[in-house]
Design a protein around this motif. Structure first.
Motif: not given
Ligand SMILES: Cc1cc2nc3c(=O)[nH]c(=O)nc-3n(C[C@H](O)[C@H](O)[C@H](O)COP(=O)(O)O)c2cc1C
Length: 221
Positions: A168-170, A20-25
């Motif tokens: 997308v926390s906004i 589980r990772r944050s994908h942005r592209v």
């Molecule tokens: C409360 C919270 C808000 C977050 N908001 C955003 C966001 O708005 N955009 C984004 O790209 N990632 C967001 N993230 C993802 C984190 O940046 C990300 O989980 C962290 O850098 C670790 O990377 P990983 O998810 O790849 O393990 C958020 C994570 C949390 C827990």
């Protein structure tokens, strides 16, 4: 159930948790409606604060699916952009005379300024789907925590389906925006919001890197 089955289930679960990772592209192709349906179903299975919202006769959690290129998303994008700019302005103003805040909020301020510069809120229109989850505000006000559980379930399901996911926390800041809530068809201020982007990831990311459990855990006597 025999130990082997539990072991197999945990191997699969541990793999999903690590991947589980944050994908942005995101790639332009749309995941199927069935895949989005399965992600939403996983969100529905998440825990909720029964004492805070349990008395409602109307179900308290709702899911909204925006497709890239749709009329609804085209209407929502500028509203989220305005909110990001408002947050940047308010933060910059607050930081002027508050060194403590300046130190704490510098990273967020830079991020918001970057969004202003590029004119795009990451995750809103940058992926095939932007999903918004809403939860009726109850008492005590634990909607954001509850939505976080919901999002994590959806995130893990998307991972298991081989899809990229970005929080997308906004989206939370749009809860009181009358125009945004009109698009969703909900009453402004009555619901908490959270959002995510979903699609096929452009990048293959390595599994999560975290410190060893021993380094961050203290067993108490
Ligand atoms: C409360 C919270 C808000 C977050 N908001 C955003 C966001 O708005 N955009 C984004 O790209 N990632 C967001 N993230 C993802 C984190 O940046 C990300 O989980 C962290 O850098 C670790 O990377 P990983 O998810 O790849 O393990 C958020 C994570 C949390 C827990």
């Amino acid at each position: 159930m025999c130990t082997d089955v539990f072991e197999q289930r945990n191997v699969a679960l541990d793999q999903i948790l690590a991947e589980r990772r944050s994908h942005r592209v995101f790639r332009p192709e749309y995941p199927s409606e069935y895949e989005i349906h399965r992600i939403i179903h996983a969100g529905l299975l998440a825990p909720f604060a029964a004492a805070a919202v349990g008395t409602s006769t109307d179900y308290f959690r709702r899911f909204f699916v925006f497709r890239r290129g749709s009329k609804s998303l085209d209407a929502a994008i500028p509203l989220v952009k305005v909110q990001a700019e408002r947050m940047a302005d308010e933060l910059a103003e607050g930081m002027k005379n508050n060194p403590g805040l300046r130190q704490k909020a510098m990273m967020l301020a830079n991020r918001l300024e970057q969004i202003r510069k590029i004119g795009v809120v990451p995750g809103v229109g940058t992926a095939p789907f932007f999903l918004v989850v809403t939860e009726k505000r109850g008492f005590p006000p634990v909607g954001p925590q509850s939505l976080a559980h919901c999002m994590e379930n959806m995130w893990l399901k998307a991972t298991a389906l081989g899809l990229g996911f970005q929080l997308v926390s906004i989206t939370a800041q749009m809860a009181d925006d009358p125009a945004f809530c009109t698009i969703l068809g909900i009453e402004p201020g009555a619901w908490d919001l959270m959002g995510c982007a979903v699609g096929y990831s452009e990048d293959e990311l390595s599994p999560s890197i975290r410190p060893p459990v021993e380094d961050v855990t203290r067993w108490l006597d």
